[in-house]
Design an enzyme around this catalytic site. Structure first.
Site, PDB file in Angstrom:
ATOM      1  N   HIS A  19       0.564  -1.105   0.156  1.00 61.94           N
ATOM      2  CA  HIS A  19       0.189   0.305  -0.687  1.00 61.94           C
ATOM      3  C   HIS A  19       0.746   1.265   0.364  1.00 61.94           C
ATOM      4  O   HIS A  19       2.184   0.534   0.419  1.00 61.94           O
ATOM      5  CB  HIS A  19      -0.384  -0.120   1.344  1.00 61.94           C
ATOM      6  N   GLU A  63       0.918   3.921   1.950  1.00 63.40           N
ATOM      7  CA  GLU A  63       1.582   4.493   3.319  1.00 63.40           C
ATOM      8  C   GLU A  63       2.338   2.585   3.679  1.00 63.40           C
ATOM      9  O   GLU A  63       3.925   3.890   4.488  1.00 63.40           O
ATOM     10  CB  GLU A  63       0.382   3.785   4.427  1.00 63.40           C
ATOM     11  N   CYS A 110      -6.291   1.917   5.704  1.00 61.05           N
ATOM     12  CA  CYS A 110      -6.536   0.733   6.426  1.00 61.05           C
ATOM     13  C   CYS A 110      -5.998   0.198   7.846  1.00 61.05           C
ATOM     14  O   CYS A 110      -5.248   0.886   8.353  1.00 61.05           O
ATOM     15  CB  CYS A 110      -6.792  -0.739   5.014  1.00 61.05           C
ATOM     16  N   CYS A 131      -2.477  -0.506   7.140  1.00 60.67           N
ATOM     17  CA  CYS A 131      -1.791   0.742   7.463  1.00 60.67           C
ATOM     18  C   CYS A 131      -1.656   1.475   8.710  1.00 60.67           C
ATOM     19  O   CYS A 131      -0.760   2.489   9.189  1.00 60.67           O
ATOM     20  CB  CYS A 131      -1.545   1.905   6.255  1.00 60.67           C
TER      21      CYS A 131
END
Length: 155
Positions: free
Chosen positions: A54, A56, A84, A87
């Site tokens: 992701h 992040e 999420c 993260c």
């Protein structure tokens, strides 16, 4: 101060556009310390065949390398989409001070939408968080998923 937020969100948006152009879910992240951009990244789960890539996570990884530390004390992260659960956990582990995000994650948001991880008193670190809505981010996501639905419909 508001001008700085806009500048960093603009950079996060550019990262999200890169993801969009590579057929990735368009999310971008920028990590800042003392007004300086430390790292930037965008989603690369599909491109790099890795479920945890992701925006992040990739931005945190780059920032840790740049600062030569697993702790990102004093850093802020600007993200186009609410983080999420994975993260959010990484943000806590990295000890990021402030989290700014520009659109809600209705399916997996772990800050204000589905969960409120940063408010949980059981964690040793509690980042401050700020939801600063920016229509560009939600529009880019809507366009991406609309395109995906149309492609699947044509098959």
């Amino acid at each position: 101060m508001l001008k700085d937020h806009k500048k960093f969100f603009d950079l996060a948006y550019k990262e999200a556009v890169k993801a969009f152009e590579k057929d990735e879910v368009p999310v971008g992240a920028v990590i800042v310390k003392d007004g300086e951009v430390i790292s930037k990244a965008y989603n690369q789960r599909i491109t790099r065949n890795n479920a945890v890539y992701h925006a992040e996570i990739l931005a945190i990884e780059k920032a840790c390398k740049r600062l030569n530390s697993y702790r990102l004390d004093g850093c802020s992260i600007y993200i186009t989409l609410e983080p999420c659960l994975m993260c959010s956990g990484a943000i806590i582990q990295a000890r990021i001070k402030e989290v700014y995000f520009g659109s809600k994650n209705e399916k997996e948001g772990a800050v204000i939408t589905k969960y409120t991880v940063f408010d949980d008193k059981k964690f040793p670190h509690k980042p401050k968080y700020f939801y600063m809505p920016d229509d560009r981010f939600s529009q880019l996501l809507k366009e991406f998923f609309k395109t995906k639905r149309n492609i699947n419909r044509d098959r």
